[in-house]
Design an enzyme around this catalytic site. Structure first.
Site, mmCIF file in Angstrom:
data_model
loop_
_atom_site.group_PDB
_atom_site.id
_atom_site.type_symbol
_atom_site.label_atom_id
_atom_site.label_comp_id
_atom_site.label_asym_id
_atom_site.label_seq_id
_atom_site.Cartn_x
_atom_site.Cartn_y
_atom_site.Cartn_z
ATOM 1 N N PRO A 2 0.810 -1.217 0.000
ATOM 2 C CA PRO A 2 0.000 0.000 0.000
ATOM 3 C C PRO A 2 0.845 1.270 0.000
ATOM 4 O O PRO A 2 1.669 1.471 0.894
ATOM 5 C CB PRO A 2 -0.810 -0.114 1.298
ATOM 6 C CG PRO A 2 -0.708 -1.532 1.716
ATOM 7 C CD PRO A 2 0.600 -2.012 1.205
ATOM 8 N N GLU A 3 0.643 2.095 -1.004
ATOM 9 C CA GLU A 3 1.252 3.420 -1.059
ATOM 10 C C GLU A 3 0.114 4.435 -1.048
ATOM 11 O O GLU A 3 -1.018 4.067 -0.780
ATOM 12 C CB GLU A 3 2.137 3.543 -2.311
ATOM 13 C CG GLU A 3 3.178 2.432 -2.372
ATOM 14 C CD GLU A 3 4.045 2.497 -3.628
ATOM 15 O OE1 GLU A 3 4.190 3.572 -4.220
ATOM 16 O OE2 GLU A 3 4.574 1.444 -4.015
#
Length: 271
Positions: A2-3
């Site tokens: 997750p960014e």
DNA sequence: AAGAGACCCTGGATGC
DNA sequence: TGCATCCAGGGTCTCT
């Protein structure tokens, strides 16, 4: 992993099901997930707090609670949050469950156990060192230029530094450098004005594309409802080692910089 | 300030 | 088929 776009996607989904809910209990099965306060205090203090809003800062999810408390969650590599009915079947690797007054539960699932939860009154003690939000109005090409000119680091590791820009991770750093036509090893203070403009535009472009496509489900990232995002179908270089560049046909190259795999086109991104 | 490397973790891939 | 080993990846920390 997750960014910014994946966290933003998760925040938007959780907002619908969680705002207005009140925490009724905390069940912690892997105490090291609780960064602060200590797990026992966390368990006691969160009961009775109501979720007033959910936001995002970099890759952190920020839950504004009643009583001026803030719950901050970082998903790191494999973290996943979902709101489910209390009797929903338990998945493997569900390490923390926050019960809700409605009878539902906010479940934190994290195979690799790198994710962290923080319950704080002053959110700056967790978020204080973060760099600018790359999609905020004050992140201008001029602001980026000012930051770049006082650093001599190579661009790729610099983009991963959360105190330089908040929210960019390995996927979007590689993608942004490709779209800007910049080699990952370029020294930050060596960029021309037009290259800085290109980098600024590319960072915003790939992040907006990631949000529009609801994240990249390249490893294990899933939206809170378990479905996949679509950004993995739009990457130009990330994990495309030896495959042809969509622009020039040259094989995409993989190197390691700062201990992280880095993908780029040797023809489109010359040093 | 920059860069390298260790560490935390586990599932999946690879090697024999 | 089975076992051992390697690796990725975000963030933090130590050492040079």
């Amino acid at each position: 992993m997750p960014e910014l776009p994946e966290v933003e996607t998760s925040v938007r989904a959780l907002r619908d099901s969680l705002v207005g809910e009140t925490f009724s209990e905390a069940r912690i099965y892997w105490p090291r997930h609780i960064d602060r306060p200590d797990p026992q205090t966390f368990r006691e203090r969160i009961v009775g707090l109501r979720v007033e809003d959910i936001g995002r800062r970099g890759k952190y999810m920020v839950f504004s609670l009643s009583d001026d408390e803030t719950l901050i969650i970082h998903l790191r590599m494999t973290g996943h949050l979902a709101v489910v009915e209390y009797n929903a079947p338990l998945r493997d690797h569900t390490h923390t469950i926050l019960g809700l007054a409605s009878g539902k539960e906010l479940r934190f699932n994290d195979t690799r156990k790198f994710g962290r939860l923080y319950l704080v009154r002053d959110q700056e003690e967790v978020l204080g060192k973060l760099g600018p939000e790359p999609l905020a109005p004050d992140f201008t090409p001029e602001a980026l230029a000012t930051q770049l000119e006082r650093r001599s680091m190579r661009l790729k590791p610099l983009l991963l530094d959360q105190s330089f820009i908040a929210g960019v991770g390995n996927i979007y750093a590689d993608e942004a450098l490709f779209h800007a036509g910049l080699h990952p090893k370029r020294a930050a203070d060596s960029l021309t004005k037009s290259e800085i403009n290109a980098l600024h535009a590319a960072i915003q472009k790939v992040l907006r594309m990631g949000i529009a496509r609801e994240g990249a489900s390249i490893d294990r990232y899933r939206k809170p409802d378990g479905t996949r995002g679509d950004m993995q179908n739009a990457v130009a270089v990330f994990r495309r080692t030896d495959e042809p560049c969509y622009h020039c046909g040259a094989p995409i190259r993989r190197i390691v910089l700062g201990g992280r795999s880095t993908h780029y086109c040797p023809e489109c991104q010359v040093l």
